[in-house]
Enzyme design. Sequence first.
Site, mmCIF file in Angstrom:
data_model
loop_
_atom_site.group_PDB
_atom_site.id
_atom_site.type_symbol
_atom_site.label_atom_id
_atom_site.label_comp_id
_atom_site.label_asym_id
_atom_site.label_seq_id
_atom_site.Cartn_x
_atom_site.Cartn_y
_atom_site.Cartn_z
ATOM 1 N N GLY A 83 0.795 -1.226 0.000
ATOM 2 C CA GLY A 83 0.000 0.000 0.000
ATOM 3 C C GLY A 83 0.826 1.273 0.000
ATOM 4 O O GLY A 83 1.970 1.305 0.453
ATOM 5 N N ARG B 96 -2.118 8.648 3.709
ATOM 6 C CA ARG B 96 -2.568 9.427 4.872
ATOM 7 C C ARG B 96 -1.447 9.709 5.864
ATOM 8 O O ARG B 96 -1.596 10.546 6.757
ATOM 9 C CB ARG B 96 -3.731 8.710 5.564
ATOM 10 C CG ARG B 96 -5.068 8.914 4.862
ATOM 11 C CD ARG B 96 -6.194 8.248 5.614
ATOM 12 N NE ARG B 96 -6.260 6.823 5.327
ATOM 13 C CZ ARG B 96 -7.100 5.979 5.932
ATOM 14 N NH1 ARG B 96 -7.904 6.411 6.882
ATOM 15 N NH2 ARG B 96 -7.114 4.702 5.612
ATOM 16 N N THR C 100 -6.446 -7.057 -2.316
ATOM 17 C CA THR C 100 -5.705 -7.959 -1.438
ATOM 18 C C THR C 100 -5.635 -9.370 -2.009
ATOM 19 O O THR C 100 -4.647 -10.080 -1.796
ATOM 20 C CB THR C 100 -6.360 -7.995 -0.050
ATOM 21 O OG1 THR C 100 -7.769 -8.263 -0.206
ATOM 22 C CG2 THR C 100 -6.177 -6.679 0.682
ATOM 23 N N ASP D 186 1.376 -3.425 8.378
ATOM 24 C CA ASP D 186 1.067 -2.246 9.202
ATOM 25 C C ASP D 186 0.283 -2.618 10.457
ATOM 26 O O ASP D 186 -0.471 -1.811 10.988
ATOM 27 C CB ASP D 186 0.303 -1.203 8.383
ATOM 28 C CG ASP D 186 -1.064 -1.693 7.924
ATOM 29 O OD1 ASP D 186 -1.336 -2.912 8.034
ATOM 30 O OD2 ASP D 186 -1.872 -0.865 7.448
ATOM 31 N N GLU E 169 -18.931 -5.860 4.345
ATOM 32 C CA GLU E 169 -18.310 -4.554 4.565
ATOM 33 C C GLU E 169 -19.339 -3.590 5.138
ATOM 34 O O GLU E 169 -20.545 -3.698 4.877
ATOM 35 C CB GLU E 169 -17.745 -4.005 3.254
ATOM 36 C CG GLU E 169 -16.603 -4.818 2.682
ATOM 37 C CD GLU E 169 -15.444 -4.949 3.642
ATOM 38 O OE1 GLU E 169 -15.116 -3.952 4.339
ATOM 39 O OE2 GLU E 169 -14.868 -6.051 3.734
#
Length: 489
Positions: free
Chosen positions: A17, A21, A87, A116, A168
Amino acid sequence: MAVPETRPTAVIVLAAGAGTRMKSRTPKIMHSIGGRSMIGHALAAASGLEPQHLVAVVRHQRDKVADHIGSLGTGAVIADQDEIPGTGRAVECGLAALTGPGAATLTGTIVVTYGDVPLLTTEMLAELVGTHEADGNSVTVLTAVLDDAAGYGRIVRAEDGSVTGIVEHKDATEEQRGIREINSGIYAFDAEVLTRALTQVTTDNAQGEKYLTDVLALARSEGGRVAAVVTEDRWQVEGANDRVQLQALGAELNRRTVEAAMRAGTTVVDPATTWIDATVTLEEDTTVLPGTQLHGTTHIGRDAVVGPDTTLTDVVVGEGASVTRTHGVGARIGDGATVGPFTYLRPGTDLGPEGKIGAFYETKNVTIGRGSKLSHLGYAGDATIGEHTNIGCGNITANYDGENKHRTVIGSHVRTSSNTVFVAPVEVGDGAYTGAGAVVRKDVPAGALALSVAPQRNADGWVERKRPGSAAAQAAQQAGRTEPNTDSE
């Protein structure tokens, strides 16, 4: 929990990724907490499973990330994600790195995790793998229960507790949004099920991505069981997308690290002002005083006291040593030695047992023998100092001639007076002395006294003549010199 008896076939760590941000030129997964990058934490946890293969899938700033991963020494294989997003595609690229031409078909367990999620532990991954294999699942997902699950994919279960799907947040019904169990995105897969299902996953969705979550439905359609392992420790599945989240994870990791140190026998007087990297080691009966930061490969020996207001990076502190208000990098402090306060230890400083580097001292690339003392107000650089030598106040080694560095060698049982300057390269023999203010430009034989003496000359009446009317002149006059001396200086 111990590593599973059967090693996973592979662990695939997704690290492709962009992490926009973070607002940083540094790739997101290379931002650090607790002395390691996030990807460093992730790979350390994965390596603890002792998988047959460890893969990191990269894309954004590929070369920088790949070089960093290589420097971590985990032996991870680098796989490149292509232009197809998602993914599911990332995992497919990771598998391709292990199943090139001539490679055997993968069997066993494939674990998928992320670069992460720095607080995820080997023990948690081991529990995931152990449950997956013991229950014979096709897919096992790691989940957590949150008070506020907004924004996360929800776990939908059947009456028997098996997982029927992941919905989701944006696609969930009001009833489904009431579910508090969320998908971490961390999975254990049967390798054959995963490989087969990924060939059927498409990008036919609103985002145009190849979703890994689609594998769950495909596994169920084949009659496979999809289950979940629930962690009560939500921090293990928390990721960092911006610096606010990174700080929160860093603070929690430090809290855990400090607590673990205390439980292992270290006294931490004020945990709120103490920062200890995950890579630091402390022996029993050490004491860490307020305002202390321990970084890198720092090791604190038994009965040592560090702090207050001390920062050590890659410093070894010996048994029973004391380090007070000191900034140190790449140094060694011997057993029973004392350092500080207000001391700067630069790389290459090696202080022997029972030695001392005192207040307002800076050292660099210097070896100091047992019991020798550099007590206050000085600089020692590029030097070797023997045993039981006392270096006086204000001494410096003048090691730089404007172009090159040179070394000073001072023997054992030497006594140097205040404000001695050693103009390197120079050697001082065992048992030698220097006089106050000496500038040592030549070697000093053992047992000799080095002096730089010029006759003292007093210019009488200088103050009354040069500073008439001053407080000093008035004081001199009151002391009896009422008539200024007019002799030339």
